[in-house]
Design a protein around this motif. Structure first.
Motif, PDB file in Angstrom:
ATOM      1  N   ILE A 148      -7.351  -5.875   6.663  1.00  0.00           N
ATOM      2  CA  ILE A 148      -7.214  -6.556   5.286  1.00  0.00           C
ATOM      3  C   ILE A 148      -8.494  -6.493   4.484  1.00  0.00           C
ATOM      4  CG2 ILE A 148      -8.114  -8.888   6.235  1.00  0.00           C
ATOM      5  CD1 ILE A 148      -5.616  -9.873   4.693  1.00  0.00           C
ATOM      6  N   GLN A 177      -6.286 -11.643   8.842  1.00  0.00           N
ATOM      7  CA  GLN A 177      -5.643 -10.367   9.291  1.00  0.00           C
ATOM      8  C   GLN A 177      -4.085 -10.623   9.594  1.00  0.00           C
ATOM      9  OE1 GLN A 177      -6.932  -7.516   8.975  1.00  0.00           O
ATOM     10  NE2 GLN A 177      -5.256  -6.467   9.576  1.00  0.00           N
ATOM     11  N   ASP A 178      -3.249  -9.648   9.095  1.00  0.00           N
ATOM     12  CA  ASP A 178      -1.872  -9.747   9.478  1.00  0.00           C
ATOM     13  C   ASP A 178      -1.605  -8.449  10.586  1.00  0.00           C
ATOM     14  OD1 ASP A 178      -2.196  -7.291   8.099  1.00  0.00           O
ATOM     15  OD2 ASP A 178      -1.480  -8.025   6.225  1.00  0.00           O
ATOM     16  N   ARG A 187      -4.317   1.622   3.292  1.00  0.00           N
ATOM     17  CA  ARG A 187      -4.553   0.126   2.737  1.00  0.00           C
ATOM     18  C   ARG A 187      -6.043   0.386   2.718  1.00  0.00           C
ATOM     19  NH1 ARG A 187      -3.723  -5.305   6.331  1.00  0.00           N
ATOM     20  NH2 ARG A 187      -3.251  -6.665   4.559  1.00  0.00           N
ATOM     21  N   SER A 189      -9.637  -1.016   1.886  1.00  0.00           N
ATOM     22  CA  SER A 189     -10.438  -2.233   2.407  1.00  0.00           C
ATOM     23  C   SER A 189     -11.539  -2.188   2.358  1.00  0.00           C
ATOM     24  CB  SER A 189      -9.965  -2.195   3.956  1.00  0.00           C
ATOM     25  OG  SER A 189     -10.491  -3.209   4.316  1.00  0.00           O
TER      26      SER A 189
END
Length: 375
Positions: A148, A177-178, A187, A189
């Protein structure tokens, strides 16, 4: 700090499709580029800006407009330093690739194995990431780690001038965090960049700032480039909001350390980008890999190679590069077209929502016309 600069869509389609319709090509491209720069800086709006263009025949135009500082009143020059924000990431990426080339680091090494060797590296934060046993250095370089981005978290969005350690930021991000797994999607970051910067320090035995200075800035001869120290402020730079109020100190260097804390000028960034593309800092094979999109698990191309954005348009036009901001008073873009064999770097000491789109569009149609006129 994202890559909106490359979402110009029809702008570049129009550029390529319109070349065939050009009937007359003006010879004075420098004057045209200066007019474009002046117009865009007024549109952002920003007190001043810079433009560096290197054409396929080696011709260089290094231009500036407006004010570097409002109080005191100082004109913008072609070498006035500004924050380049996320373009700084390319220094971090190339430094990691240098360590890989030296044999000090493997691209397939996982975060969990690195933390086992250097237990103080992230203040124990990586154990909070569900995928730390699967996330590799290569995933961090290509923005496919799934980690994330701390810059979207509420703890930081409302308070950019905090002075925090990289480990503290990484730890806070880990709590949000997912379940995104590595290599399943692109993604972007900034957290991944903090991790990479700490790896540089651990493996080199140097502070990040010193490593960048000794291994990149000095060897390439970037005379107007420096890394802002975490606790020492930004130095002689300025940034303004849309009302031309100074916001230079609204973001502390520690909040963008390793990911956006380099200050530079457009001409130095152009020299840096050319050095990377022409394998002056890395081996030719490594330099080539930087600009090949990484493959995701489903076989699709990621948005990045090993640290640089790769944008492919439906008409075949491509751009390599990176954007910086727009964020808190500064905007920047760094681009190269393999078709036109031209570099364009543009910077402003202002930052509106569409600043990078405006900056990123400067010059490309005129460069295409210029190349056509040379044939």
């Amino acid at each position: 700090m994202h890559t909106a600069v490359y979402r110009m869509l029809v702008r570049f389609s129009f550029v390529l499709c319109s070349i065939a319709a050009v009937h007359e090509v003006r010879a004075d491209i420098g004057a045209d580029l200066q007019l474009e720069l002046n117009k865009v800086i007024a549109q952002i709006p920003a007190p001043g800006g810079q433009l560096y263009v290197k054409l396929s025949d080696g011709t260089v135009h290094s231009l500036s407009t407006g004010q570097f500082s409002i109080v005191p009143d100082k004109p913008m020059t072609a070498t006035s330093p500004m924050k380049m924000w996320s373009i700084s990431k390319t220094f971090t990426h190339v430094s990691i690739l240098m360590l890989i080339e030296s044999g000090a680091l493997r691209p397939d090494r996982t975060l969990s194995s690195i933390e086992e060797e250097f237990p103080d590296l992230y203040q124990g934060a990586l154990k909070h990431y569900p995928g730390s046993g699967a996330v590799t250095v290569r995933d961090l370089l290509s923005h496919t780690s799934g980690i994330i981005d701390y810059m979207v978290l509420p703890e930081y969005l409302s308070n950019w001038n905090q002075v925090l350690s990289p480990g503290a930021i990484i730890l806070t991000a880990s709590k949000h965090q997912d379940s995104v797994r590595p290599r399943t999607r692109s993604r972007y970051s900034n957290t991944a960049m903090l991790i990479l910067a700490r790896i540089i320090e651990s493996l080199s035995g140097m502070p990040y700032e010193r490593y960048i200075e000794e291994r990149i800035i000095r060897p390439i001869g970037l005379k107007h480039t420096a890394v802002a120290a975490q606790n020492d402020g930004w130095g002689p730079v300025h940034g303004y909001d849309s009302g031309f109020r100074e916001v230079t100190t609204s973001v502390s260097p520690s909040m963008v350390w390793g990911t956006g804390a380099v200050i530079s000028c457009a001409s130095d960034i152009g020299l840096w980008f050319e050095a990377v593309l022409h394998a002056k800092v890395l081996a030719p094979a490594t330099a080539k890999d930087i600009f090949i999109p990484v493959k995701l698990e489903n076989g699709a191309d990621a948005d990045y190679g090993l640290g640089f954005h790769i944008k492919k348009y439906a008409n075949g036009f491509e751009l390599y590069g990176h954007g910086g901001g727009p964020l808190k008073g500064n905007s920047a873009t760094m681009q190269y077209s393999p078709q036109l064999k031209a570099y364009v770097v543009a910077m402003a000491n202002g930052a509106s929502g569409n600043a990078n789109v405006l900056l990123g569009a400067i010059g490309w149609q005129r460069i295409a016309e210029y190349n056509r006129g040379k044939k």
